[in-house]
Design a protein around this motif. Structure first.
Motif, PDB file in Angstrom:
ATOM      1  N   PRO A 215      53.619  -8.987 -33.379  1.00 50.38           N
ATOM      2  CA  PRO A 215      54.197  -9.553 -34.598  1.00 50.38           C
ATOM      3  C   PRO A 215      53.139 -10.051 -35.578  1.00 50.38           C
ATOM      4  CG  PRO A 215      54.256 -11.168 -32.844  1.00 50.38           C
ATOM      5  CD  PRO A 215      53.651  -9.919 -32.261  1.00 50.38           C
ATOM      6  N   PHE A 216      53.492 -10.005 -36.846  1.00 52.62           N
ATOM      7  CA  PHE A 216      52.609 -10.487 -37.903  1.00 52.62           C
ATOM      8  C   PHE A 216      53.445 -10.934 -39.102  1.00 52.62           C
ATOM      9  CE2 PHE A 216      53.242  -5.964 -38.258  1.00 52.62           C
ATOM     10  CZ  PHE A 216      53.514  -5.753 -39.599  1.00 52.62           C
ATOM     11  N   ILE A 217      52.848 -11.745 -39.946  1.00 49.32           N
ATOM     12  CA  ILE A 217      53.525 -12.240 -41.141  1.00 49.32           C
ATOM     13  C   ILE A 217      53.437 -11.184 -42.237  1.00 49.32           C
ATOM     14  CG2 ILE A 217      53.493 -14.001 -42.968  1.00 49.32           C
ATOM     15  CD1 ILE A 217      54.336 -15.132 -40.273  1.00 49.32           C
TER      16      ILE A 217
ATOM     17  N   LEU B  66      50.766 -17.098 -46.670  1.00 50.89           N
ATOM     18  CA  LEU B  66      50.672 -17.274 -45.220  1.00 50.89           C
ATOM     19  C   LEU B  66      50.452 -15.891 -44.643  1.00 50.89           C
ATOM     20  CD1 LEU B  66      50.929 -19.154 -42.695  1.00 50.89           C
ATOM     21  CD2 LEU B  66      53.339 -18.499 -42.644  1.00 50.89           C
ATOM     22  N   VAL B  67      49.361 -15.719 -43.898  1.00 48.21           N
ATOM     23  CA  VAL B  67      49.030 -14.421 -43.325  1.00 48.21           C
ATOM     24  C   VAL B  67      48.573 -14.596 -41.884  1.00 48.21           C
ATOM     25  CG1 VAL B  67      48.380 -13.383 -45.540  1.00 48.21           C
ATOM     26  CG2 VAL B  67      46.643 -14.522 -44.164  1.00 48.21           C
ATOM     27  N   GLY B  68      48.700 -13.534 -41.092  1.00 54.21           N
ATOM     28  CA  GLY B  68      48.153 -13.562 -39.746  1.00 54.21           C
ATOM     29  C   GLY B  68      49.034 -12.912 -38.716  1.00 54.21           C
ATOM     30  N   THR B  69      48.565 -13.019 -37.472  1.00 49.91           N
ATOM     31  CA  THR B  69      49.279 -12.462 -36.327  1.00 49.91           C
ATOM     32  C   THR B  69      49.932 -13.590 -35.541  1.00 49.91           C
ATOM     33  OG1 THR B  69      47.235 -12.491 -35.048  1.00 49.91           O
ATOM     34  CG2 THR B  69      47.813 -10.418 -36.147  1.00 49.91           C
TER      35      THR B  69
ATOM     36  N   HIS C 292      47.240 -16.543 -34.890  1.00 53.32           N
ATOM     37  CA  HIS C 292      46.090 -16.689 -35.775  1.00 53.32           C
ATOM     38  C   HIS C 292      46.609 -16.586 -37.203  1.00 53.32           C
ATOM     39  CE1 HIS C 292      41.755 -15.323 -36.934  1.00 53.32           C
ATOM     40  NE2 HIS C 292      42.098 -16.472 -37.484  1.00 53.32           N
ATOM     41  N   LEU C 293      46.901 -17.740 -37.790  1.00 44.38           N
ATOM     42  CA  LEU C 293      47.480 -17.796 -39.134  1.00 44.38           C
ATOM     43  C   LEU C 293      46.559 -18.540 -40.079  1.00 44.38           C
ATOM     44  CD1 LEU C 293      51.184 -18.768 -38.323  1.00 44.38           C
ATOM     45  CD2 LEU C 293      50.253 -16.489 -38.737  1.00 44.38           C
ATOM     46  N   HIS C 294      46.481 -18.043 -41.308  1.00 46.27           N
ATOM     47  CA  HIS C 294      45.794 -18.741 -42.389  1.00 46.27           C
ATOM     48  C   HIS C 294      46.819 -19.010 -43.476  1.00 46.27           C
ATOM     49  CE1 HIS C 294      41.463 -17.241 -41.388  1.00 46.27           C
ATOM     50  NE2 HIS C 294      42.069 -17.813 -40.358  1.00 46.27           N
ATOM     51  N   ILE C 295      46.702 -20.169 -44.109  1.00 45.38           N
ATOM     52  CA  ILE C 295      47.655 -20.561 -45.142  1.00 45.38           C
ATOM     53  C   ILE C 295      46.905 -21.042 -46.375  1.00 45.38           C
ATOM     54  CG2 ILE C 295      47.877 -22.988 -44.424  1.00 45.38           C
ATOM     55  CD1 ILE C 295      50.965 -22.628 -44.860  1.00 45.38           C
ATOM     56  N   CYS C 296      47.521 -20.821 -47.518  1.00 47.89           N
ATOM     57  CA  CYS C 296      47.025 -21.372 -48.774  1.00 47.89           C
ATOM     58  C   CYS C 296      48.161 -22.201 -49.367  1.00 47.89           C
ATOM     59  CB  CYS C 296      46.607 -20.260 -49.731  1.00 47.89           C
ATOM     60  SG  CYS C 296      45.897 -20.893 -51.272  1.00 47.89           S
ATOM     61  N   LEU C 297      47.859 -23.447 -49.699  1.00 46.60           N
ATOM     62  CA  LEU C 297      48.844 -24.390 -50.210  1.00 46.60           C
ATOM     63  C   LEU C 297      48.424 -24.866 -51.596  1.00 46.60           C
ATOM     64  CD1 LEU C 297      49.105 -26.523 -46.944  1.00 46.60           C
ATOM     65  CD2 LEU C 297      50.750 -24.806 -47.731  1.00 46.60           C
ATOM     66  N   ALA C 298      49.411 -25.067 -52.484  1.00 44.53           N
ATOM     67  CA  ALA C 298      49.144 -25.583 -53.828  1.00 44.53           C
ATOM     68  C   ALA C 298      49.785 -26.960 -53.967  1.00 44.53           C
ATOM     69  CB  ALA C 298      49.703 -24.636 -54.883  1.00 44.53           C
TER      70      ALA C 298
ATOM     71  N   VAL D  90      59.201 -13.494 -43.704  1.00 43.23           N
ATOM     72  CA  VAL D  90      59.483 -12.126 -43.271  1.00 43.23           C
ATOM     73  C   VAL D  90      58.390 -11.761 -42.263  1.00 43.23           C
ATOM     74  CG1 VAL D  90      59.815  -9.728 -43.951  1.00 43.23           C
ATOM     75  CG2 VAL D  90      60.571 -11.575 -45.475  1.00 43.23           C
ATOM     76  N   ILE D  91      58.831 -11.370 -41.068  1.00 45.04           N
ATOM     77  CA  ILE D  91      57.932 -11.039 -39.962  1.00 45.04           C
ATOM     78  C   ILE D  91      58.063  -9.556 -39.671  1.00 45.04           C
ATOM     79  CG2 ILE D  91      57.483 -11.401 -37.497  1.00 45.04           C
ATOM     80  CD1 ILE D  91      58.694 -14.220 -37.879  1.00 45.04           C
ATOM     81  N   GLY D  92      56.931  -8.904 -39.471  1.00 45.43           N
ATOM     82  CA  GLY D  92      56.935  -7.511 -39.051  1.00 45.43           C
ATOM     83  C   GLY D  92      56.489  -7.422 -37.609  1.00 45.43           C
ATOM     84  N   GLU D  93      56.916  -6.353 -36.951  1.00 45.06           N
ATOM     85  CA  GLU D  93      56.397  -6.061 -35.621  1.00 45.06           C
ATOM     86  C   GLU D  93      55.997  -4.594 -35.570  1.00 45.06           C
ATOM     87  OE1 GLU D  93      57.114  -6.362 -30.861  1.00 45.06           O
ATOM     88  OE2 GLU D  93      58.842  -5.850 -32.087  1.00 45.06           O
TER      89      GLU D  93
END
Length: 147
Positions: free
Chosen positions: A37-39, A76-79, A85-91, A115-118
């Protein structure tokens, strides 16, 4: 490293105010027994977050910040395997951004639409990498190819 591509399955969920984003995503993945799975995308807002910053190394993991204010999730990106292993950017309220490696405490403020993909032909795992000092992504084919 896996060769070739993979078919894709897509899931969508919405988290409500007060839910913790990381643990909710990991529960979602575990309940559905997703193996790669991944974002794909995420929008929403949080009231707090704990992030590890870019300067962290295996020997210096103290580069951590705890945020306690309202933020928009702008990325928000990652596996999402067991060791996500996720990285996020916040404003913030002024549009200034901060980002890093998600450690947790991502408390949803109004919503988190994810939305999650696999990759249905792959399986993700993590193995310690002697070079980086961190558990890194290892990609395996899910099914053996017929010869």
């Amino acid at each position: 490293m896996a060769d070739g591509g993979s078919s894709l399955q897509v899931f969508a969920l919405r988290l409500a105010p007060g839910e913790e984003l990381l643990s909710s995503l990991l529960s979602f993945v575990e309940e559905r027994k997703l193996r790669a799975p991944f974002i794909i995308t995420c929008v929403g807002s949080v009231t707090k977050a704990t992030l590890r910053l870019a300067n962290a190394t295996a020997g210096n993991t103290n580069e951590v910040i705890q945020l306690n204010e309202r933020f928009e999730i702008v990325s928000l990106v990652g596996t999402l395997n067991k060791e996500a292993h996720l990285h996020i950017c916040l404003a913030d309220k002024d549009g200034k951004t901060v980002g890093g490696h998600v450690l947790g405490d991502l408390e949803v403020f109004t919503t988190a639409e994810v939305v999650i993909g696999e990759a249905t032909d792959l399986q993700f795992s993590r193995e310690m990498d002697a070079h980086t000092g961190f558990p890194e992504l290892v990609i395996h084919p899910r099914y053996e190819k017929a010869v």
